[in-house]
Design a protein around this motif. Structure first.
Motif, PDB file in Angstrom:
ATOM      1  N   UNK A  84      68.432  73.867  34.509  1.00  0.00           N
ATOM      2  CA  UNK A  84      67.255  73.841  35.390  1.00  0.00           C
ATOM      3  C   UNK A  84      66.773  75.251  35.720  1.00  0.00           C
ATOM      4  N   UNK A  85      66.849  76.154  34.760  1.00  0.00           N
ATOM      5  CA  UNK A  85      66.566  77.573  34.969  1.00  0.00           C
ATOM      6  C   UNK A  85      65.124  77.854  35.359  1.00  0.00           C
ATOM      7  N   UNK A  86      64.936  78.984  36.056  1.00  0.00           N
ATOM      8  CA  UNK A  86      63.609  79.495  36.368  1.00  0.00           C
ATOM      9  C   UNK A  86      63.025  80.186  35.140  1.00  0.00           C
ATOM     10  N   UNK A  87      63.855  80.985  34.460  1.00  0.00           N
ATOM     11  CA  UNK A  87      63.453  81.548  33.174  1.00  0.00           C
ATOM     12  C   UNK A  87      64.677  81.736  32.301  1.00  0.00           C
ATOM     13  N   UNK A  88      64.439  81.773  31.004  1.00  0.00           N
ATOM     14  CA  UNK A  88      65.494  81.933  30.005  1.00  0.00           C
ATOM     15  C   UNK A  88      64.914  82.662  28.795  1.00  0.00           C
ATOM     16  N   UNK A  89      65.791  83.305  28.026  1.00  0.00           N
ATOM     17  CA  UNK A  89      65.380  83.819  26.724  1.00  0.00           C
ATOM     18  C   UNK A  89      65.534  82.686  25.727  1.00  0.00           C
ATOM     19  N   UNK A  90      66.709  82.590  25.145  1.00  0.00           N
ATOM     20  CA  UNK A  90      67.090  81.438  24.323  1.00  0.00           C
ATOM     21  C   UNK A  90      68.532  81.123  24.684  1.00  0.00           C
TER      22      UNK A  90
ATOM     23  N   UNK B 157      72.433  75.991  25.719  1.00  0.00           N
ATOM     24  CA  UNK B 157      71.612  74.916  25.147  1.00  0.00           C
ATOM     25  C   UNK B 157      71.880  74.791  23.648  1.00  0.00           C
ATOM     26  N   UNK B 158      72.053  75.918  22.967  1.00  0.00           N
ATOM     27  CA  UNK B 158      72.415  75.876  21.545  1.00  0.00           C
ATOM     28  C   UNK B 158      73.746  75.151  21.363  1.00  0.00           C
ATOM     29  N   UNK B 159      74.691  75.416  22.254  1.00  0.00           N
ATOM     30  CA  UNK B 159      75.987  74.743  22.182  1.00  0.00           C
ATOM     31  C   UNK B 159      75.830  73.241  22.386  1.00  0.00           C
ATOM     32  N   UNK B 160      74.976  72.856  23.325  1.00  0.00           N
ATOM     33  CA  UNK B 160      74.741  71.431  23.561  1.00  0.00           C
ATOM     34  C   UNK B 160      74.131  70.771  22.326  1.00  0.00           C
ATOM     35  N   UNK B 161      73.166  71.430  21.704  1.00  0.00           N
ATOM     36  CA  UNK B 161      72.563  70.892  20.481  1.00  0.00           C
ATOM     37  C   UNK B 161      73.611  70.731  19.386  1.00  0.00           C
ATOM     38  N   UNK B 162      74.500  71.707  19.268  1.00  0.00           N
ATOM     39  CA  UNK B 162      75.516  71.656  18.215  1.00  0.00           C
ATOM     40  C   UNK B 162      76.478  70.493  18.409  1.00  0.00           C
ATOM     41  N   UNK B 163      76.653  70.077  19.658  1.00  0.00           N
ATOM     42  CA  UNK B 163      77.541  68.960  19.966  1.00  0.00           C
ATOM     43  C   UNK B 163      76.810  67.624  19.947  1.00  0.00           C
ATOM     44  N   UNK B 164      75.498  67.649  19.696  1.00  0.00           N
ATOM     45  CA  UNK B 164      74.719  66.417  19.747  1.00  0.00           C
ATOM     46  C   UNK B 164      74.649  65.850  21.144  1.00  0.00           C
ATOM     47  N   UNK B 165      74.742  66.741  22.131  1.00  0.00           N
ATOM     48  CA  UNK B 165      74.701  66.319  23.537  1.00  0.00           C
ATOM     49  C   UNK B 165      73.246  66.363  24.013  1.00  0.00           C
ATOM     50  N   UNK B 166      72.754  65.281  24.574  1.00  0.00           N
ATOM     51  CA  UNK B 166      71.356  65.173  24.974  1.00  0.00           C
ATOM     52  C   UNK B 166      71.066  66.114  26.142  1.00  0.00           C
ATOM     53  N   UNK B 167      70.005  66.915  26.017  1.00  0.00           N
ATOM     54  CA  UNK B 167      69.677  67.942  27.004  1.00  0.00           C
ATOM     55  C   UNK B 167      68.576  67.480  27.956  1.00  0.00           C
ATOM     56  N   UNK B 168      68.743  67.828  29.228  1.00  0.00           N
ATOM     57  CA  UNK B 168      67.742  67.585  30.265  1.00  0.00           C
ATOM     58  C   UNK B 168      67.422  68.943  30.874  1.00  0.00           C
ATOM     59  N   UNK B 169      66.217  69.465  30.626  1.00  0.00           N
ATOM     60  CA  UNK B 169      65.926  70.861  30.955  1.00  0.00           C
ATOM     61  C   UNK B 169      64.571  71.033  31.634  1.00  0.00           C
ATOM     62  N   UNK B 170      64.427  72.168  32.310  1.00  0.00           N
ATOM     63  CA  UNK B 170      63.111  72.633  32.727  1.00  0.00           C
ATOM     64  C   UNK B 170      62.456  73.335  31.538  1.00  0.00           C
ATOM     65  N   UNK B 171      61.179  73.672  31.666  1.00  0.00           N
ATOM     66  CA  UNK B 171      60.448  74.292  30.557  1.00  0.00           C
ATOM     67  C   UNK B 171      60.504  75.814  30.609  1.00  0.00           C
TER      68      UNK B 171
END
Length: 371
Positions: free
Chosen positions: A275-281, A285-299
């Motif tokens: 739920x970050x205010x800002x992020x680079x990359x 989140x990359x780790x979550x994608x690699x695990x096939x874990x569904x992400x719930x994020x801010x933009x």
């Protein structure tokens, strides 16, 4: 034939996204026997709270044991070491840019790179330092690299430059540890709740209070509850106290501190939350994608470049508690979660594996641009 020397410089190896990435990148680059990779940490690193134990034996690691604050002694020692080593490439990260102020003008053959791991204005808010960096960027003495399209846009606006190299972050495939079965037993026995995992240091930009309030709202309204595990070192003690007080005696929210077995938690999680205010990359989140874990994020920042809503994750419309609650609700009751999981894993394989990032860095070092 002598191998090309490539030096990466960080402030330290404390657990954080940029530090995680640089260690992974150096390990990946060191696989190529044409190159001699050095990872230089200005500060000292203890094994318990850093990534020092994960540096490959093929990487030459060096620390100057700098304490907090600017150290002219370390600046001169680093300069002398670089003069002796004569590297072909020196690549700085985060706040180490200015420690090459002398060597950049001494060396005639070395090429310099600097990665902006966040939005440009957040990475370098000081006007005088910004002016110094801009001078070096514009004179082609330093090649800037950003980690996302959002980062590229912020860099162009902040420095008034049209061209900047984009190289996305990456991670290798994560491996489970022998702790995984214990976590299944501890957290997956309750079939009447969803397990949410957040990975991020306790600091304001991560905006964990929004996530906590949204989970509490969900649990106050919905019959099936969400259990939230917050994993990450405490960088802001007063903020941690605020978050801890906000949770009260809530048995559905736990602070676990820093962990070195993130894969085990992502493996058992139903969802990953950011739920970050800002992020680079974000590496998390990359780790979550690699695990096939569904992400719930801010933009925030590069997140919106990585996640396509209801394709490989879920994005809240804004940073309000209600919006994030609604996004959690949509995700946990989504009818085709398996498709989201598969798309998450596929997006990692195609875009965010460390091998792809390593190859793009080699291209930048050898050609000066990304083909």
């Amino acid at each position: 034939m002598a191998r090309m020397k490539i030096v990466h410089i960080l402030g330290d190896l404390r657990r954080g996204g940029a530090e995680r990435f640089v260690v992974d990148l150096c390990n990946e680059l060191a696989q190529n026997e044409q190159y001699e990779i050095y990872l230089v940490s200005l500060g000292e690193n203890v094994e318990k709270s850093t990534f020092i134990s994960e540096v490959s034996s093929k990487v030459n690691y060096l620390s100057f044991h700098k304490k907090r604050g600017l150290s002219l002694k370390v600046l001169f020692r680093l300069t002398s070491w670089l003069v002796e080593q004569k590297p072909a490439i020196v690549h700085t990260h985060l706040h180490t840019f200015e420690y090459l102020v002398l060597y950049r003008f001494i060396s005639r053959n070395c090429r310099f790179f600097h990665t902006v791991h966040s939005i440009a204005e957040a990475e370098c808010p000081n006007f005088l330092i910004k002016a110094f960096r801009e001078l070096l960027y514009r004179s082609n003495k330093v090649t800037p690299i950003v980690v996302s399209a959002d980062g590229s846009e912020s860099f162009r606006k902040y420095y008034g430059m049209k061209k900047v190299t984009v190289i996305e972050n990456g991670r290798p495939f994560l491996m489970l540890t022998d702790k995984a079965p214990l976590l299944i037993k501890e957290y997956k026995q309750d079939k009447n709740s969803f397990l949410l995992v957040h990975v991020g240091r306790i600091m304001k930009v991560k905006n964990q209070l929004l996530m906590i309030k949204a989970v509490q709202k969900f649990n106050a309204i919905e019959e099936k509850k969400c259990k939230l595990l917050l994993i990450g070192d405490i960088r802001d003690q007063s903020l941690y106290q605020q978050l801890y007080e906000a949770t009260g005696n809530d048995g559905f929210i736990e602070f676990l501190g820093g962990k070195d077995n993130i894969a085990d938690y992502l493996n058992i999680a139903d969802f990953f939350c950011l739920s970050s205010v800002y992020e680079g990359m974000p590496i998390s989140l990359i780790e979550a994608l690699s695990a096939g874990c569904i992400s719930i994020c801010t933009k925030a920042g590069g997140i919106k470049d990585m996640i396509e809503n209801e394709i490989n994750g879920f994005l809240s419309t804004d940073n309000s508690v209600d919006s994030y609650y609604q996004t959690i609700k949509k995700a946990v009751f989504y009818p085709d979660k398996q498709r989201i999981k598969e798309n998450s894993f596929n997006s990692f394989k195609l875009n965010y594996h460390i091998g792809a990032s390593g190859q793009k860095h080699f291209q930048a070092y050898n050609l000066g641009l990304i083909q």
